[in-house]
Design a protein around this motif. Structure first.
Motif, PDB file in Angstrom:
ATOM      1  N   ARG A   2      -2.975 -13.120  11.475  1.00 23.09           N
ATOM      2  CA  ARG A   2      -2.104 -14.274  11.189  1.00 23.09           C
ATOM      3  C   ARG A   2      -0.784 -14.156  11.948  1.00 23.09           C
ATOM      4  O   ARG A   2      -0.294 -15.134  12.519  1.00 23.09           O
ATOM      5  CB  ARG A   2      -1.856 -14.399   9.700  1.00 23.09           C
ATOM      6  CG  ARG A   2      -3.106 -14.735   8.920  1.00 23.09           C
ATOM      7  CD  ARG A   2      -2.803 -14.994   7.466  1.00 23.09           C
ATOM      8  NE  ARG A   2      -3.993 -14.972   6.657  1.00 23.09           N
ATOM      9  CZ  ARG A   2      -4.897 -15.935   6.599  1.00 23.09           C
ATOM     10  NH1 ARG A   2      -4.744 -17.005   7.321  1.00 23.09           N
ATOM     11  NH2 ARG A   2      -5.957 -15.836   5.821  1.00 23.09           N
ATOM     12  N   LEU A   3      -0.215 -12.960  11.953  1.00 23.55           N
ATOM     13  CA  LEU A   3       1.045 -12.749  12.679  1.00 23.55           C
ATOM     14  C   LEU A   3       0.843 -12.908  14.183  1.00 23.55           C
ATOM     15  O   LEU A   3       1.694 -13.485  14.867  1.00 23.55           O
ATOM     16  CB  LEU A   3       1.624 -11.379  12.352  1.00 23.55           C
ATOM     17  CG  LEU A   3       2.230 -11.274  10.955  1.00 23.55           C
ATOM     18  CD1 LEU A   3       2.422  -9.818  10.557  1.00 23.55           C
ATOM     19  CD2 LEU A   3       3.535 -12.040  10.878  1.00 23.55           C
ATOM     20  N   ASP A   4      -0.289 -12.431  14.703  1.00 25.81           N
ATOM     21  CA  ASP A   4      -0.577 -12.598  16.130  1.00 25.81           C
ATOM     22  C   ASP A   4      -0.700 -14.076  16.490  1.00 25.81           C
ATOM     23  O   ASP A   4      -0.216 -14.509  17.546  1.00 25.81           O
ATOM     24  CB  ASP A   4      -1.855 -11.859  16.521  1.00 25.81           C
ATOM     25  CG  ASP A   4      -1.682 -10.344  16.542  1.00 25.81           C
ATOM     26  OD1 ASP A   4      -0.525  -9.874  16.594  1.00 25.81           O
ATOM     27  OD2 ASP A   4      -2.710  -9.640  16.502  1.00 25.81           O
ATOM     28  N   ALA A   5      -1.337 -14.861  15.616  1.00 24.15           N
ATOM     29  CA  ALA A   5      -1.475 -16.300  15.868  1.00 24.15           C
ATOM     30  C   ALA A   5      -0.103 -16.976  15.875  1.00 24.15           C
ATOM     31  O   ALA A   5       0.174 -17.827  16.730  1.00 24.15           O
ATOM     32  CB  ALA A   5      -2.379 -16.938  14.815  1.00 24.15           C
ATOM     33  N   VAL A  22       3.557  -7.695   5.103  1.00 23.92           N
ATOM     34  CA  VAL A  22       2.925  -9.002   4.931  1.00 23.92           C
ATOM     35  C   VAL A  22       1.605  -8.850   4.176  1.00 23.92           C
ATOM     36  O   VAL A  22       1.308  -9.612   3.258  1.00 23.92           O
ATOM     37  CB  VAL A  22       2.709  -9.704   6.291  1.00 23.92           C
ATOM     38  CG1 VAL A  22       1.841 -10.936   6.145  1.00 23.92           C
ATOM     39  CG2 VAL A  22       4.048 -10.065   6.920  1.00 23.92           C
ATOM     40  N   ALA A  23       0.820  -7.844   4.548  1.00 26.25           N
ATOM     41  CA  ALA A  23      -0.464  -7.602   3.882  1.00 26.25           C
ATOM     42  C   ALA A  23      -0.266  -7.309   2.398  1.00 26.25           C
ATOM     43  O   ALA A  23      -1.006  -7.834   1.551  1.00 26.25           O
ATOM     44  CB  ALA A  23      -1.195  -6.456   4.563  1.00 26.25           C
ATOM     45  N   GLU A  24       0.717  -6.487   2.084  1.00 33.96           N
ATOM     46  CA  GLU A  24       0.978  -6.175   0.673  1.00 33.96           C
ATOM     47  C   GLU A  24       1.428  -7.411  -0.088  1.00 33.96           C
ATOM     48  O   GLU A  24       1.002  -7.648  -1.212  1.00 33.96           O
ATOM     49  CB  GLU A  24       2.030  -5.069   0.570  1.00 33.96           C
ATOM     50  CG  GLU A  24       1.518  -3.718   0.992  1.00 33.96           C
ATOM     51  CD  GLU A  24       2.605  -2.648   1.022  1.00 33.96           C
ATOM     52  OE1 GLU A  24       3.775  -2.946   0.689  1.00 33.96           O
ATOM     53  OE2 GLU A  24       2.275  -1.511   1.406  1.00 33.96           O
ATOM     54  N   TRP A  25       2.307  -8.197   0.521  1.00 34.17           N
ATOM     55  CA  TRP A  25       2.831  -9.385  -0.154  1.00 34.17           C
ATOM     56  C   TRP A  25       1.740 -10.413  -0.394  1.00 34.17           C
ATOM     57  O   TRP A  25       1.671 -11.018  -1.455  1.00 34.17           O
ATOM     58  CB  TRP A  25       3.966  -9.987   0.670  1.00 34.17           C
ATOM     59  CG  TRP A  25       4.536 -11.207   0.047  1.00 34.17           C
ATOM     60  CD1 TRP A  25       5.365 -11.275  -1.035  1.00 34.17           C
ATOM     61  CD2 TRP A  25       4.309 -12.557   0.442  1.00 34.17           C
ATOM     62  NE1 TRP A  25       5.682 -12.575  -1.316  1.00 34.17           N
ATOM     63  CE2 TRP A  25       5.037 -13.387  -0.430  1.00 34.17           C
ATOM     64  CE3 TRP A  25       3.556 -13.138   1.457  1.00 34.17           C
ATOM     65  CZ2 TRP A  25       5.029 -14.765  -0.313  1.00 34.17           C
ATOM     66  CZ3 TRP A  25       3.562 -14.509   1.566  1.00 34.17           C
ATOM     67  CH2 TRP A  25       4.292 -15.307   0.687  1.00 34.17           C
ATOM     68  N   PRO A  58      -6.120  -7.587   3.554  1.00 40.13           N
ATOM     69  CA  PRO A  58      -6.233  -6.443   4.461  1.00 40.13           C
ATOM     70  C   PRO A  58      -5.225  -6.549   5.610  1.00 40.13           C
ATOM     71  O   PRO A  58      -4.867  -7.651   6.035  1.00 40.13           O
ATOM     72  CB  PRO A  58      -7.663  -6.541   4.995  1.00 40.13           C
ATOM     73  CG  PRO A  58      -8.388  -7.426   4.037  1.00 40.13           C
ATOM     74  CD  PRO A  58      -7.361  -8.339   3.445  1.00 40.13           C
ATOM     75  N   GLU A  59      -4.779  -5.399   6.085  1.00 40.54           N
ATOM     76  CA  GLU A  59      -3.791  -5.385   7.164  1.00 40.54           C
ATOM     77  C   GLU A  59      -4.303  -6.066   8.431  1.00 40.54           C
ATOM     78  O   GLU A  59      -3.525  -6.710   9.123  1.00 40.54           O
ATOM     79  CB  GLU A  59      -3.348  -3.956   7.478  1.00 40.54           C
ATOM     80  CG  GLU A  59      -2.386  -3.411   6.459  1.00 40.54           C
ATOM     81  CD  GLU A  59      -1.788  -2.071   6.867  1.00 40.54           C
ATOM     82  OE1 GLU A  59      -1.579  -1.843   8.077  1.00 40.54           O
ATOM     83  OE2 GLU A  59      -1.530  -1.256   5.962  1.00 40.54           O
ATOM     84  N   ASP A  60      -5.608  -5.933   8.733  1.00 34.24           N
ATOM     85  CA  ASP A  60      -6.114  -6.573   9.952  1.00 34.24           C
ATOM     86  C   ASP A  60      -6.043  -8.092   9.857  1.00 34.24           C
ATOM     87  O   ASP A  60      -5.770  -8.778  10.843  1.00 34.24           O
ATOM     88  CB  ASP A  60      -7.525  -6.097  10.308  1.00 34.24           C
ATOM     89  CG  ASP A  60      -8.555  -6.381   9.230  1.00 34.24           C
ATOM     90  OD1 ASP A  60      -8.177  -6.532   8.050  1.00 34.24           O
ATOM     91  OD2 ASP A  60      -9.751  -6.434   9.579  1.00 34.24           O
TER      92      ASP A  60
END
Length: 100
Positions: free
Chosen positions: A55-58, A41-44, A48-50
């Protein structure tokens, strides 16, 4: 911001309209791919990965995605909710519409 629902609810198409543009992009990407990791997701999204993880955690907290992966990197999958069944039209509606 989308309303909070139980984590077991999943999401309906109308919920996409309530998400921030970035969260909507993440969820739509997961819908097309089927699943993805924080790194993917971060690459796309070129972030940053964090930030991607936040966003994924939300989305996971709202019950829109589920995370899988014990011991290794998590893989997130969209969780589709059930749509409400169509309501039965009121009795006699067609007669009223015909002017009878």
């Amino acid at each position: 911001m989308a309303p909070e629902r139980p984590s077991s609810a999943g999401f309906r198409a109308s919920d996409l309209l309530m998400l921030s543009p970035a969260e909507r992009r993440v969820l739509q990407w997961l819908m097309r791919r089927g699943s993805g990791s924080v790194r993917e997701v971060a690459e796309w999204l070129e972030m940053p990965e964090d930030e991607a993880g936040s966003r994924l955690d939300a989305l996971e907290k709202r019950g829109y995605v589920v995370a899988e992966g014990a011991g290794g990197p998590k893989s997130y999958q969209p969780k589709f909710g059930r749509s409400r069944p169509a309501r039965k039209p009121p009795s006699g509606i067609w007669g009223k519409l015909d002017g009878s």
